[in-house]
Motif scaffolding. Structure first.
Motif, short mmCIF file in Angstrom:
data_model
loop_
_atom_site.label_atom_id
_atom_site.label_comp_id
_atom_site.label_asym_id
_atom_site.label_seq_id
_atom_site.Cartn_x
_atom_site.Cartn_y
_atom_site.Cartn_z
N CYS A 81 0.83 -1.20 0.00
CA CYS A 81 0.00 0.00 0.00
C CYS A 81 0.86 1.25 0.00
O CYS A 81 2.05 1.19 0.33
CB CYS A 81 -0.91 0.02 1.23
N LEU A 82 0.24 2.36 -0.37
CA LEU A 82 0.91 3.65 -0.34
C LEU A 82 0.47 4.36 0.93
O LEU A 82 -0.57 5.01 0.96
CB LEU A 82 0.51 4.49 -1.56
N GLY A 102 4.52 3.36 8.65
CA GLY A 102 4.72 3.29 7.21
C GLY A 102 5.75 2.28 6.76
O GLY A 102 6.16 2.28 5.60
N LEU A 103 6.15 1.36 7.65
CA LEU A 103 7.16 0.38 7.29
C LEU A 103 6.59 -0.69 6.37
O LEU A 103 5.44 -1.10 6.53
CB LEU A 103 7.74 -0.30 8.54
N SER A 104 7.38 -1.12 5.40
CA SER A 104 7.00 -2.21 4.50
C SER A 104 7.20 -3.54 5.22
O SER A 104 7.77 -3.60 6.32
CB SER A 104 7.87 -2.17 3.24
N ASN A 105 6.78 -4.63 4.59
CA ASN A 105 6.98 -5.95 5.18
C ASN A 105 8.46 -6.23 5.39
O ASN A 105 8.86 -6.80 6.41
CB ASN A 105 6.37 -7.03 4.28
N THR A 133 6.72 -14.75 8.31
CA THR A 133 6.12 -14.48 9.61
C THR A 133 5.43 -13.11 9.61
O THR A 133 4.32 -12.96 10.13
CB THR A 133 7.20 -14.51 10.71
N VAL A 134 6.09 -12.14 9.00
CA VAL A 134 5.49 -10.80 8.92
C VAL A 134 4.21 -10.84 8.10
O VAL A 134 3.19 -10.26 8.49
CB VAL A 134 6.49 -9.80 8.31
N ARG A 135 4.26 -11.51 6.96
CA ARG A 135 3.06 -11.60 6.11
C ARG A 135 1.89 -12.21 6.89
O ARG A 135 0.76 -11.77 6.77
CB ARG A 135 3.36 -12.44 4.87
N THR A 136 2.19 -13.24 7.68
CA THR A 136 1.15 -13.88 8.47
C THR A 136 0.58 -12.92 9.50
O THR A 136 -0.65 -12.81 9.66
CB THR A 136 1.72 -15.12 9.19
#
Length: 213
Positions: free
Chosen positions: A124-125, A164-167, A180-183
């Protein structure tokens, strides 16, 4: 794979400019245009784009209404709001409705292209300072039942999402694997009944879980 884009804006010049930028990039193509919300729905249903660039201020069925209808489709596109002012009330409502983010009209061409590719991959932005400002103006301390169901680690992930951090960045910050982060992100969205990250972050601010100040 070529990413298919629809441009929805009531300004002919704006649509033309966006088309020129997008069509000049490999892997991107503009498949349709619309000058109002009703036409946006028709074009999207017919052409099934991956991403819709949407002005929220359009005649005959405004952009916000169109976004809500687009995101209720069986296979909804990603929606990116194009706006003049990031603090626009309609932008905030569009994010609450499930838009993947927003871009200012003064955004550089390379940033526009990267934004399309980013949302198409499921990211996302999220501009932390802008969302924080909007949340401070609109936050009402509303109850978000799912907040209380978050685990400690999921809460940590939500706070990092609000920054605002990405995965990738969250994985580094927490020293955990990307899967793990995606989960965790998926679980946060599910528990907060959020379609996209901005909805989850807004819920975090409005509930007081994260302070916009």
């Amino acid at each position: 794979m070529t990413l298919r884009v629809v441009i929805a804006d009531d300004e002919d010049l704006t649509r033309t400019g966006l088309r020129v930028i997008i069509d000049s990039e490999p892997g991107l193509t503009v498949v349709g245009e619309a000058a109002d919300g009703a036409r946006t729905l028709a074009v999207t249903c017919e052409l099934r784009p991956d991403v819709v660039l949407m002005d929220v201020r359009m005649p005959a069925f405004d952009g916000l209404q169109a976004i809500r209808h687009l995101l209720s489709l069986p296979e909804p596109p990603k929606v990116v709001v194009i706006t003049t002012f990031g603090s626009d009330d309609l932008v905030y409502e569009a994010l609450r409705a499930g838009a993947s983010g927003f871009l200012l009209r003064r955004t550089r061409p390379d940033e526009l292209v990267q934004a399309i590719r980013t949302v198409a991959t499921g990211e996302c932005l999220l501009f932390p300072s802008a969302v924080r400002t909007l949340a401070a103006l609109h936050g009402d301390g509303r109850t978000v039942p799912g907040i209380g169901r978050l685990t400690t680690r999921e809460g940590d992930v939500l706070r990092l999402m609000a920054r605002g951090l990405s995965n990738d960045e969250i994985a580094t910050e927490l020293a955990v694997a990307m899967d793990t982060v995606r989960t965790h992100v998926g679980d946060v969205l599910t528990k907060l009944d959020a379609r996209e990250r901005p909805q989850a972050v807004i819920a975090a601010y409005e509930s007081g879980f994260v302070s916009p100040r």
